[in-house]
Design a protein around this motif. Structure first.
Motif, short mmCIF file in Angstrom:
data_model
loop_
_atom_site.label_atom_id
_atom_site.label_comp_id
_atom_site.label_asym_id
_atom_site.label_seq_id
_atom_site.Cartn_x
_atom_site.Cartn_y
_atom_site.Cartn_z
N GLY A 31 -0.88 -26.97 34.33
CA GLY A 31 -0.01 -25.88 33.94
C GLY A 31 -0.79 -24.59 33.81
O GLY A 31 -2.02 -24.59 33.77
N VAL A 32 -0.07 -23.47 33.72
CA VAL A 32 -0.71 -22.17 33.57
C VAL A 32 -1.50 -22.14 32.27
O VAL A 32 -1.00 -22.51 31.20
CB VAL A 32 0.34 -21.05 33.58
CG1 VAL A 32 -0.31 -19.72 33.25
CG2 VAL A 32 1.03 -20.98 34.92
N GLY A 33 -2.74 -21.74 32.37
CA GLY A 33 -3.59 -21.62 31.19
C GLY A 33 -4.21 -22.92 30.74
O GLY A 33 -5.01 -22.94 29.81
N GLY A 149 -1.42 -24.41 22.10
CA GLY A 149 -1.17 -24.60 20.68
C GLY A 149 -1.08 -23.33 19.86
O GLY A 149 -0.86 -23.40 18.65
N GLY A 150 -1.25 -22.16 20.48
CA GLY A 150 -1.22 -20.91 19.73
C GLY A 150 0.17 -20.56 19.24
O GLY A 150 1.17 -20.87 19.90
N ARG A 151 0.24 -19.88 18.09
CA ARG A 151 1.52 -19.49 17.50
C ARG A 151 1.45 -18.03 17.04
O ARG A 151 0.39 -17.55 16.65
CB ARG A 151 1.84 -20.38 16.29
CG ARG A 151 2.03 -21.84 16.65
CD ARG A 151 3.28 -22.05 17.50
NE ARG A 151 3.46 -23.46 17.88
CZ ARG A 151 3.04 -24.00 19.02
NH1 ARG A 151 2.40 -23.23 19.90
NH2 ARG A 151 3.26 -25.26 19.28
N PRO A 152 2.58 -17.29 17.08
CA PRO A 152 2.56 -15.91 16.59
C PRO A 152 1.99 -15.84 15.19
O PRO A 152 2.30 -16.67 14.33
CB PRO A 152 4.05 -15.53 16.62
CG PRO A 152 4.64 -16.39 17.70
CD PRO A 152 3.92 -17.70 17.59
N ALA A 231 0.52 -17.47 28.19
CA ALA A 231 1.48 -18.17 29.04
C ALA A 231 1.60 -19.64 28.63
O ALA A 231 2.70 -20.20 28.58
CB ALA A 231 1.07 -18.06 30.50
N ALA A 232 0.46 -20.27 28.33
CA ALA A 232 0.48 -21.68 27.94
C ALA A 232 1.19 -21.88 26.61
O ALA A 232 1.92 -22.86 26.42
CB ALA A 232 -0.94 -22.22 27.87
N SER A 233 1.00 -20.95 25.67
CA SER A 233 1.56 -21.09 24.33
C SER A 233 2.95 -20.48 24.20
O SER A 233 3.61 -20.68 23.17
CB SER A 233 0.63 -20.44 23.29
OG SER A 233 -0.60 -21.13 23.19
N GLY A 234 3.39 -19.71 25.20
CA GLY A 234 4.70 -19.08 25.12
C GLY A 234 4.77 -17.97 24.09
O GLY A 234 5.77 -17.81 23.39
#
Length: 335
Positions: A31-33, A149-152, A231-234
């Motif tokens: 997947g991307v990233g 796994g990143g979050r805002p 991109a991976a974390s949205g």
């Protein structure tokens, strides 16, 4: 088409729709990233990543081992070994193959891993050496970290500096052109950046310290790593440009050639998302790794901020550059 990686849009359109038959053993798919795959065969998870070296002349064997092992370590996995494919142009001799294999072996020994096999060939299909390595690593269940796994609200931390690899390549391959524009001692220090291109140590440390997502900073520089992690974390990214760790050697060489350090290939730097960025920096520094808070994840958008975004700070927000091409490729294309 210009040299370099496909854009994220083209990658989704031209590559990621053609992945064969999905297998239940694959825990993390392409997947991307996501620079490494994860396969669950029972017991520890197996992490695999593959990378080519096409933009460097000096130290290509060493770099090939470093970059694929970096991808594995950025998943929180300990590298175990590499497979190496070495393609050399016609006119090369067996001694050239041996030289590259010696480089590969020395770097593998430095990381405590084995060269598991691969392929060597002299071929008319390439005009310069191409070295491709596939790294294999292992990680315990529950210890896996991915770029998704990143979050805002997570802070962003970068290790060492930006443009590390590109600085070393430009100093080594274009030293004569830089002579008279950059001091000899600066070029000498810049060449030594090639000794810093592994992120295995800091990646494994960051995973233990609670990183929510990681991405090594390779082609496309810090901009590219942020794009791919986002991109991976949205999510989106806010990059605090005034806080980017640009070493004096990188600044001098980039100024001489008119390059943006944040867009310059940078193996040796690791991008980390974490809910406690200051704590991550303290934890990494306590283990001997340089680390810097450079931004945060936001709900959407890719933004360059000239001052840390705080009420009343007068921060200026601009989008990331539209062109995703690495500064090294842009420079080489202009030669």
């Amino acid at each position: 088409m210009q040299a370099g990686k496909l854009s994220i849009a083209e990658l989704r359109r031209r590559v990621l729709g053609y992945l064969g038959q999905e297998r239940p053993e694959v825990a993390v798919h392409a997947g991307v990233g996501l620079d490494a795959a994860v396969v669950d065969l029972g017991g520890d998870l197996c992490v695999l990543a593959s990378d080519p070296i096409t933009g460097a002349v000096e130290g290509a064997g060493r770099l090939a081992v470093q970059v694929s092992c970096n991808d594995v370590a950025a998943m929180g996995a300990e590298p175990v070994g590499v497979l190496a494919t070495v393609l050399l142009p016609e006119g090369s001799g067996p001694e050239d193959v041996e030289r590259l294999m010696q480089e590969i072996s020395r770097q593998a020994q430095a990381l405590g891993i084995e060269v598991l096999g691969g392929h060597t060939e002299i071929t008319s299909r390439v005009t310069a050496p191409v070295v491709v390595t596939t790294a294999v690593g292992r990680v315990q269940r529950g210890r896996l970290v991915t770029a998704s796994g990143g979050r805002p609200g997570d802070g962003l931390v970068v290790t060492k500096g930006v443009g590390i690899e590109g600085t070393a390549i430009l100093a080594a391959d274009f030293g004569q052109e830089l002579a008279g524009r950059v001091a000899p001692e600066v070029l000498e220090r810049a060449c030594r950046f090639a000794d810093e291109l592994s992120v295995v140590g800091e990646a494994l440390a960051a995973a233990r310290l609670g990183a929510t997502a990681m991405h090594d900073v390779t082609e496309g520089g810090l901009y590219g790593a942020c794009r791919e992690l986002a991109a991976a974390s949205g999510v989106g990214v806010e990059l605090w440009m005034d806080r980017l760790p640009v070493r004096p050697e990188t600044r001098a060489i980039c100024d001489a050639f008119g390059l943006d350090p944040a867009g310059l290939i940078s193996s040796g730097s690791l991008l980390i998302a974490t809910p406690d960025p200051e704590g991550m920096v303290r934890g990494l520094e306590a283990q001997g790794f340089q680390a810097f808070v450079v931004g945060r994840l936001v709900p959407e958008g890719l933004w360059r901020v000239t001052k840390e975004a705080q009420p009343g700070s007068g921060a200026q927000r601009r989008p990331f550059p539209e062109n995703e091409e690495d500064e090294l490729w842009r420079f080489l294309r202009s030669r």
